[in-house]
Design an enzyme around this catalytic site. Sequence first.
Site, PDB file in Angstrom:
ATOM      1  N   ASP A 198      -4.625  -0.787  -4.851  1.00 16.68           N
ATOM      2  CA  ASP A 198      -4.780   0.526  -4.221  1.00 16.68           C
ATOM      3  C   ASP A 198      -3.415   1.202  -4.125  1.00 16.68           C
ATOM      4  OD1 ASP A 198      -6.048   2.625  -2.749  1.00 16.68           O
ATOM      5  OD2 ASP A 198      -5.219   1.760  -0.914  1.00 16.68           O
ATOM      6  N   ASP A 210      -1.682   4.398  -6.739  1.00 18.38           N
ATOM      7  CA  ASP A 210      -1.179   5.687  -6.225  1.00 18.38           C
ATOM      8  C   ASP A 210       0.269   5.891  -6.663  1.00 18.38           C
ATOM      9  OD1 ASP A 210      -3.544   6.357  -4.807  1.00 18.38           O
ATOM     10  OD2 ASP A 210      -2.347   7.269  -3.203  1.00 18.38           O
ATOM     11  N   LYS A 215       1.584 -11.943  -3.937  1.00 18.72           N
ATOM     12  CA  LYS A 215       2.637 -12.226  -2.965  1.00 18.72           C
ATOM     13  C   LYS A 215       2.635 -13.743  -2.726  1.00 18.72           C
ATOM     14  CE  LYS A 215       5.882 -10.884  -0.053  1.00 18.72           C
ATOM     15  NZ  LYS A 215       7.158 -10.293  -0.473  1.00 18.72           N
ATOM     16  N   TYR A 249     -10.045  -6.030   1.916  1.00 21.87           N
ATOM     17  CA  TYR A 249     -10.983  -4.932   2.198  1.00 21.87           C
ATOM     18  C   TYR A 249     -12.317  -5.457   2.745  1.00 21.87           C
ATOM     19  CZ  TYR A 249      -8.631  -0.872   0.069  1.00 21.87           C
ATOM     20  OH  TYR A 249      -7.789   0.176  -0.217  1.00 21.87           O
TER      21      TYR A 249
HETATM   22  C1  IPM Z   1      -9.206   4.599  -3.598  1.00 22.50           C
HETATM   23  C2  IPM Z   1      -9.294   5.083  -2.186  1.00 22.50           C
HETATM   24  C3  IPM Z   1     -10.266   4.204  -1.410  1.00 22.50           C
HETATM   25  C4  IPM Z   1      -9.709   2.789  -1.412  1.00 22.50           C
HETATM   26  C5  IPM Z   1     -10.583   4.667   0.007  1.00 22.50           C
HETATM   27  C6  IPM Z   1     -11.080   6.088   0.036  1.00 22.50           C
HETATM   28  C7  IPM Z   1     -11.565   3.753   0.683  1.00 22.50           C
HETATM   29  O1  IPM Z   1      -8.042   5.120  -1.596  1.00 22.50           O
HETATM   30  O2  IPM Z   1     -10.250   4.604  -4.295  1.00 22.50           O
HETATM   31  O3  IPM Z   1      -8.132   4.220  -4.037  1.00 22.50           O
HETATM   32  O4  IPM Z   1      -8.874   2.443  -0.573  1.00 22.50           O
HETATM   33  O5  IPM Z   1     -10.133   2.013  -2.252  1.00 22.50           O
HETATM   34 MN    MN Z   2      -6.402   4.597  -2.962  1.00 24.85          MN
END
Ligand code: IPM
Ligand code: MN
Length: 358
Positions: free
Chosen positions: A245, A249, A189, A143
């Site tokens: 990330d 999710d 990885k 990032y």
């Molecule tokens: C999260 C979001 C963020 C990330 C985005 C909005 C920059 O997806 O907080 O998980 O990728 O960290």
């Molecule tokens: Mn995210």
Amino acid sequence: MSKKYKIAVIKGDGIGPEIVDEAIKVLDALASVCDFDFKYDELLMGGNAYDITGDPLPQETIDGCLEADAVLFGAIGGEKWDSLSKEKRPESGLLRLRKELDLYANYRPIKVYDELIDASSLKKEVVEGVDLLVMRELTGGIYFGEPRAVEENRAYNTMVYTKTEIKRIAKEAFEAAMKRGKKVCSVDKANVLEVSGFWREIVEEVAKDYPEVSLTHMYIDNAAMQLVRDPKQFDVILTGNIFGDILSDEASMLSGSIGLLPSASVGGKVGLYEPIHGSAPDIAGQGIANPIATIASASMMLRFAFGEIEAADKIQSAIEQVLKEGYRTKDIADYGAKEICSTTELGSYIAEYVSKSK
Ligand code: IPM
Ligand code: MN
């Protein structure tokens, strides 16, 4: 004498304002039961901040956050700002804020509420009793790595981690594991990436200080698979920024709705508390967003930032109570709803249970 806490509030874009308002409603209910004096300082970030000031993260917001005891945040982003250059986009406001506040440790706890077990797309026996924590490194990795660029015929980013960065997030994960199931699974990885091999080495080093915690390593592709095959094998998942990330999710779906899960980002002087979901512009303004993730984030704020464990528990039990009673927003209405509620109705029910708590 009531205890005073100064909370920086960033409502953001899309459903952000609606869900944050409900968290504030619940905090206000709590304030009267616990004798807290919450002072809210509303600050701009994201697309709305860009529209007003030309910057998704105005300096005033950074300063305001640094002056507060904690930051409560909703969500940012939306199609409206998608065509802007990268540094003007809402997301870059959030990324910069994480960096400015040095929020390197992102706690994303995934707990399955029994009442909503059928809301998960996975089988009941797979998700029942899941209780895991994704510990995501938040201010490093691909990032933020340099060099990064878009050139005429190619584009690139760099995944880089320093020893210091790995050490501090690993420590955070082991400390968290000591208070939970005493298991850390570090995800990387290492079969392909040098940075992951290095990550493993440092994590092993840190593990020596925590002989009670069992450490395993898993490749990210396998971890993604294991998370849906048998999520109960995990206690704390320690991982870098981009893997965390994606995995968080994925893990959120174990609980049935991404609208349920809170997060805490800590490490620096002031922590940031936010739902793990986004700004959902498609449902913004309709009063149907689920405020639970944001209300649960306020509970994490009380626990982590203020050390108000009892108060944090009051919010958490009010959420559970409301779910038990069958109050549901639309996203989870198919699973045991007695009454389908709007965002504000659900917030009011939770606030009511908090007010009634002893
Ligand atoms: C999260 C979001 C963020 C990330 C985005 C909005 C920059 O997806 O907080 O998980 O990728 O960290
Ligand atoms: Mn995210």
